[in-house]
Scaffold this motif. Structure first.
Motif, PDB file in Angstrom:
ATOM      1  N   CYS A   1     -32.368   9.491  32.187  1.00  0.00           N
ATOM      2  CA  CYS A   1     -32.606   8.131  31.679  1.00  0.00           C
ATOM      3  C   CYS A   1     -33.314   7.284  32.735  1.00  0.00           C
ATOM      4  O   CYS A   1     -34.240   6.527  32.423  1.00  0.00           O
ATOM      5  CB  CYS A   1     -31.284   7.471  31.285  1.00  0.00           C
TER       6      CYS A   1
ATOM      7  N   LEU B   1     -36.939   8.438  32.790  1.00  0.00           N
ATOM      8  CA  LEU B   1     -37.699   7.906  31.649  1.00  0.00           C
ATOM      9  C   LEU B   1     -38.074   6.450  31.879  1.00  0.00           C
ATOM     10  O   LEU B   1     -39.181   6.010  31.539  1.00  0.00           O
ATOM     11  CB  LEU B   1     -36.880   8.046  30.363  1.00  0.00           C
TER      12      LEU B   1
ATOM     13  N   PHE C   1     -42.151   5.663  31.883  1.00  0.00           N
ATOM     14  CA  PHE C   1     -42.758   4.738  30.915  1.00  0.00           C
ATOM     15  C   PHE C   1     -43.186   3.433  31.587  1.00  0.00           C
ATOM     16  O   PHE C   1     -44.146   2.798  31.154  1.00  0.00           O
ATOM     17  CB  PHE C   1     -41.786   4.471  29.758  1.00  0.00           C
TER      18      PHE C   1
ATOM     19  N   CYS D   1     -33.918   3.134  27.377  1.00  0.00           N
ATOM     20  CA  CYS D   1     -34.341   3.201  28.771  1.00  0.00           C
ATOM     21  C   CYS D   1     -35.871   3.303  28.873  1.00  0.00           C
ATOM     22  O   CYS D   1     -36.490   2.689  29.750  1.00  0.00           O
ATOM     23  CB  CYS D   1     -33.683   4.404  29.464  1.00  0.00           C
ATOM     24  N   SER D   2     -36.475   4.071  27.983  1.00  0.00           N
ATOM     25  CA  SER D   2     -37.931   4.204  27.978  1.00  0.00           C
ATOM     26  C   SER D   2     -38.589   2.870  27.643  1.00  0.00           C
ATOM     27  O   SER D   2     -39.573   2.471  28.293  1.00  0.00           O
ATOM     28  CB  SER D   2     -38.359   5.262  26.963  1.00  0.00           C
TER      29      SER D   2
END
Length: 315
Positions: A241, A244, A248, A305-306
């Motif tokens: 997480c 990510l 991103f 999270c992204s």
């Protein structure tokens, strides 16, 4: 080095008989140290130049990474936490020298139409290191006996950076200025510049907003493992997480930097970015409330999270 302990905080705490609060201080010391040392770092970058600031940073970082391993080299050490904290403190002093340098580097070495992109690449190198920590620490530390291996491996990039900085950096400024602005700097003297900034209302607002964003990012990075693992999720998933979030964020930053370099719409991008970040933060709180009631919300957590990285970290 900043977040090498955070993704495996439970294992580190159990091995050294420490509380999670003490483990958190191994990360928080970076933020505490950056307040006084950050002002000094800005002065050093202005007066000594990029080359020597980077070399000093690299050596401090390397010594700090080595110092953290001493509890495993000498059995008779009674207080390993003191050595871990001392090593982290040296690395924290180093970080401010390099983390404030991308803007200076962009102004001195790049023409105006490339500065936002150059600044983005330099700034994003720090979270890429955090990405490595989020993936590497859980992969290396499966059991407590793996902790020395983790600390030893983290010396390698610190040593490589030290070698590159010492052997490969020769100049603080390019032979010929890349732009008229770089050739004829209008920068104020250090103390005069600070006084002007403290009287600039727009700058104060921007600093508070940016500081709030950095606070959210830092809290998220340091505490994510502890937040998720108490709900039954693994260190590997918490690290994923975090990864990510960074990936991103880097992608969003790349797109935004190219966009603002061409349009110069910095204000609009920042306002929209902060609004979207606020919405995603609320969504994260709601999803975590759902996690408290239901298990197995891996896709929802990974997606949030992204999005938090894409909207917020890229700003």
């Amino acid at each position: 080095l900043w977040l090498s302990f955070a993704p495996v905080a439970d294992t580190i705490a159990h091995h050294f008989f420490l509380s999670t609060k003490q483990i958190n201080w191994l990360s928080l010391i970076y933020l505490v140290a950056s307040i006084p040392s950050g002002v000094v770092a800005i002065w050093v970058l202005d007066s000594v130049g990029l080359r020597w600031a980077t070399i000093v940073c690299a050596w401090l970082n390397f010594f700090g990474s080595v110092f953290r391993t001493l509890p495993f080299l000498f059995i008779e050490i009674q207080d390993p936490f003191a050595f871990l904290m001392a090593g982290q403190s040296l690395c924290a002093l180093a970080q401010t020298l390099v983390i404030f340098s991308p803007a200076k580097l962009a102004a001195l070495w790049f023409p105006e139409h490339q500065r936002a992109t150059a600044n983005m690449i330099g700034t994003m190198s720090n979270p890429l290191g955090i990405l490595v920590a989020n993936l590497l620490s859980p992969a290396l530390v499966k059991k407590e006996k793996d902790i020395p291996l983790m600390l030893g491996i983290y010396i390698i990039p610190a040593g490589l950076a030290c070698l590159l900085a010492t052997a490969c950096l020769w100049e603080s400024v390019p032979p010929s200025p890349p732009s008229a602005g770089a050739a004829h700097s209008t920068s104020e003297k250090f103390l005069d510049g600070l006084k002007l900034l403290l009287r600039n209302r727009a700058y104060i607002i921007l600093a508070v907003c940016f500081g709030g964003g950095i606070g959210i990012f830092s809290s998220f990075s340091v505490l994510l493992e502890q937040v998720l693992c108490v709900k039954g999720y693994s260190n590997e998933f918490a690290g994923l997480c975090g990864a990510l979030f960074i990936v991103f964020g880097v992608l969003g930053a790349l797109v935004l930097s190219l966009y603002v370099d061409r349009t110069k719409q910095f204000t609009e991008v920042v306002k929209i970015g902060f609004c979207l970040t606020s919405i995603v933060c609320v969504a994260f709180a709601l999803v975590f409330a759902l996690v408290s009631q239901l298990q197995g919300q891996t896709l929802a957590l990974a997606a949030i999270c992204s999005l938090l990285g894409l909207c917020g970290f890229s700003v």
